[in-house]
Design a protein around this motif. Structure first.
Motif, PDB file in Angstrom:
ATOM      1  N   ALA A  36       0.835  -1.203   0.000  1.00 32.23           N
ATOM      2  CA  ALA A  36       0.000   0.000   0.000  1.00 32.23           C
ATOM      3  C   ALA A  36       0.871   1.255   0.000  1.00 32.23           C
ATOM      4  CB  ALA A  36      -0.913   0.002   1.217  1.00 32.23           C
ATOM      5  N   LYS A  37       1.981   1.223   0.727  1.00 26.98           N
ATOM      6  CA  LYS A  37       2.866   2.388   0.771  1.00 26.98           C
ATOM      7  C   LYS A  37       3.476   2.657  -0.598  1.00 26.98           C
ATOM      8  CE  LYS A  37       6.657   4.317   3.433  1.00 26.98           C
ATOM      9  NZ  LYS A  37       7.611   4.095   4.507  1.00 26.98           N
ATOM     10  N   GLY A  38       3.918   1.605  -1.273  1.00 26.01           N
ATOM     11  CA  GLY A  38       4.473   1.769  -2.621  1.00 26.01           C
ATOM     12  C   GLY A  38       3.443   2.283  -3.602  1.00 26.01           C
ATOM     13  N   THR A  39       2.232   1.753  -3.516  1.00 27.48           N
ATOM     14  CA  THR A  39       1.157   2.218  -4.403  1.00 27.48           C
ATOM     15  C   THR A  39       0.819   3.666  -4.123  1.00 27.48           C
ATOM     16  OG1 THR A  39       0.250  -0.019  -4.416  1.00 27.48           O
ATOM     17  CG2 THR A  39      -1.192   1.735  -5.176  1.00 27.48           C
ATOM     18  N   GLU A  40       0.757   4.019  -2.854  1.00 25.96           N
ATOM     19  CA  GLU A  40       0.430   5.388  -2.459  1.00 25.96           C
ATOM     20  C   GLU A  40       1.502   6.371  -2.923  1.00 25.96           C
ATOM     21  OE1 GLU A  40       0.356   6.782   1.847  1.00 25.96           O
ATOM     22  OE2 GLU A  40      -1.711   6.212   1.388  1.00 25.96           O
ATOM     23  N   ASN A  41       2.770   6.008  -2.772  1.00 21.91           N
ATOM     24  CA  ASN A  41       3.849   6.882  -3.216  1.00 21.91           C
ATOM     25  C   ASN A  41       3.822   7.086  -4.728  1.00 21.91           C
ATOM     26  OD1 ASN A  41       4.815   7.308  -0.647  1.00 21.91           O
ATOM     27  ND2 ASN A  41       6.333   5.664  -0.776  1.00 21.91           N
ATOM     28  N   SER A  42       3.555   6.005  -5.467  1.00 26.53           N
ATOM     29  CA  SER A  42       3.485   6.146  -6.924  1.00 26.53           C
ATOM     30  C   SER A  42       2.292   6.990  -7.344  1.00 26.53           C
ATOM     31  CB  SER A  42       3.456   4.775  -7.595  1.00 26.53           C
ATOM     32  OG  SER A  42       2.297   4.074  -7.236  1.00 26.53           O
ATOM     33  N   LEU A  43       1.154   6.850  -6.656  1.00 34.34           N
ATOM     34  CA  LEU A  43      -0.011   7.682  -6.982  1.00 34.34           C
ATOM     35  C   LEU A  43       0.235   9.157  -6.640  1.00 34.34           C
ATOM     36  CD1 LEU A  43      -3.023   5.456  -5.916  1.00 34.34           C
ATOM     37  CD2 LEU A  43      -2.383   6.130  -8.224  1.00 34.34           C
ATOM     38  N   LEU A  44       0.910   9.417  -5.526  1.00 31.41           N
ATOM     39  CA  LEU A  44       1.213  10.790  -5.152  1.00 31.41           C
ATOM     40  C   LEU A  44       2.186  11.431  -6.134  1.00 31.41           C
ATOM     41  CD1 LEU A  44       1.457  10.571  -1.258  1.00 31.41           C
ATOM     42  CD2 LEU A  44      -0.333  11.659  -2.616  1.00 31.41           C
ATOM     43  N   SER A  45       3.175  10.679  -6.593  1.00 35.99           N
ATOM     44  CA  SER A  45       4.104  11.240  -7.581  1.00 35.99           C
ATOM     45  C   SER A  45       3.409  11.455  -8.916  1.00 35.99           C
ATOM     46  CB  SER A  45       5.319  10.342  -7.743  1.00 35.99           C
ATOM     47  OG  SER A  45       4.950   9.110  -8.305  1.00 35.99           O
ATOM     48  N   LEU A  46       2.501  10.569  -9.276  1.00 35.24           N
ATOM     49  CA  LEU A  46       1.725  10.750 -10.502  1.00 35.24           C
ATOM     50  C   LEU A  46       0.819  11.970 -10.383  1.00 35.24           C
ATOM     51  CD1 LEU A  46       1.002   9.527 -13.267  1.00 35.24           C
ATOM     52  CD2 LEU A  46      -0.793   8.248 -12.124  1.00 35.24           C
ATOM     53  N   GLY A  69       1.459  14.600  -8.581  1.00 34.40           N
ATOM     54  CA  GLY A  69       2.323  15.770  -8.684  1.00 34.40           C
ATOM     55  C   GLY A  69       2.655  16.090 -10.126  1.00 34.40           C
ATOM     56  N   LEU A  70       2.780  15.074 -10.953  1.00 31.95           N
ATOM     57  CA  LEU A  70       3.067  15.298 -12.368  1.00 31.95           C
ATOM     58  C   LEU A  70       1.854  15.843 -13.122  1.00 31.95           C
ATOM     59  CD1 LEU A  70       5.137  12.104 -13.266  1.00 31.95           C
ATOM     60  CD2 LEU A  70       5.981  14.441 -13.084  1.00 31.95           C
ATOM     61  N   LEU A  71       0.670  15.477 -12.692  1.00 32.27           N
ATOM     62  CA  LEU A  71      -0.539  15.892 -13.400  1.00 32.27           C
ATOM     63  C   LEU A  71      -0.929  17.336 -13.117  1.00 32.27           C
ATOM     64  CD1 LEU A  71      -2.764  12.713 -13.070  1.00 32.27           C
ATOM     65  CD2 LEU A  71      -1.528  13.509 -15.079  1.00 32.27           C
ATOM     66  N   GLY A  72      -0.477  17.890 -12.012  1.00 31.05           N
ATOM     67  CA  GLY A  72      -0.790  19.282 -11.702  1.00 31.05           C
ATOM     68  C   GLY A  72      -2.174  19.421 -11.099  1.00 31.05           C
ATOM     69  N   ASP A  73      -3.051  20.195 -11.756  1.00 27.63           N
ATOM     70  CA  ASP A  73      -4.386  20.466 -11.226  1.00 27.63           C
ATOM     71  C   ASP A  73      -5.251  19.209 -11.153  1.00 27.63           C
ATOM     72  OD1 ASP A  73      -3.802  23.091 -10.900  1.00 27.63           O
ATOM     73  OD2 ASP A  73      -4.656  23.722 -12.835  1.00 27.63           O
ATOM     74  N   ALA A  74      -5.003  18.261 -12.050  1.00 27.71           N
ATOM     75  CA  ALA A  74      -5.780  17.015 -12.024  1.00 27.71           C
ATOM     76  C   ALA A  74      -5.351  16.135 -10.855  1.00 27.71           C
ATOM     77  CB  ALA A  74      -5.612  16.261 -13.339  1.00 27.71           C
ATOM     78  N   GLY A  75      -4.292  16.522 -10.139  1.00 24.94           N
ATOM     79  CA  GLY A  75      -3.831  15.765  -8.992  1.00 24.94           C
ATOM     80  C   GLY A  75      -4.815  15.775  -7.841  1.00 24.94           C
TER      81      GLY A  75
END
Length: 135
Positions: free
Chosen positions: A48-58, A60-66
Motif C-alpha cells: 500500500a505504501k508503494g502504491t500510495e507513493n506512486s499515486l502521489l508522484s503521478l 504531482g506530475l498531473l498538476g491540477d488534475a492531482g
C-alpha cells in the motif's frame, strides 16, 4: 478447449486446498495463523505504501488534475478494508501447496524410475552373447 478446462479445474482445486489449509491452520494452530496474518499484514502495508507513493508522484506530475488522486493513507485503508492481508496469505498458501505438490510428484517419479532401474536388467557390455539356438 479440454486443456483449458483441466487448467481451471486444477486452479479451483488448488484454491480450495488453500482455503481448507487456512481453515485447518485457524482451528488447530491459531497462534501460527495470527503470526502468518501479521506477516501478510506487513506485506500489504508495504504494498500500500508503494502504491500510495506512486499515486502521489503521478498526482504531482498531473498538476491540477492531482486533486483527483487519493489522499495519504487512503490506499492502506482500502487494503485493510478489502482484506489484502488475507489475500496475500492465500496467495502464499497456494504457492506453497503448488510447490509441495510438484515436489511430491517429482519425488514419486524419481522413486518409480529408480525402482524400474532395479527391476529391469540392462544390457551389459561384458555380457555373453549366445550365438546359437537355446539349449
Amino acid at each position: 478447449m479440454r486443456s483449458r478446462i483441466m487448467f481451471l479445474t486444477r486452479l479451483v482445486g488448488l484454491k480450495l486446498a488453500a482455503l481448507f489449509t487456512f481453515v485447518i491452520l485457524t482451528l488447530y494452530t491459531p497462534s501460527t495463523t495470527n503470526s502468518l496474518l501479521d506477516g501478510a499484514g506487513s506485506a500489504s502495508k508495504l504494498f500500500a505504501k508503494g502504491t500510495e507513493n506512486s499515486l502521489l508522484s503521478l498526482g504531482g506530475l498531473l498538476g491540477d488534475a492531482g486533486m483527483l488522486m487519493p489522499k495519504k493513507g487512503a490506499v492502506e485503508l482500502t487494503m485493510r478494508y478489502v482484506g489484502m492481508d488475507k489475500v496475500l496469505l492465500f496467495i502464499g498458501l497456494t504457492i506453497c501447496l503448488y510447490l509441495s505438490w510438484l515436489l511430491l510428484i517429482a519425488a514419486g517419479r524419481g522413486a518409480l524410475r529408480r525402482l524400474d532401474v532395479f527391476g529391469n536388467p540392462r544390457e551389459r557390455a561384458d555380457a555373453r552373447i549366445q550365438t546359437g539356438p537355446p539349449r
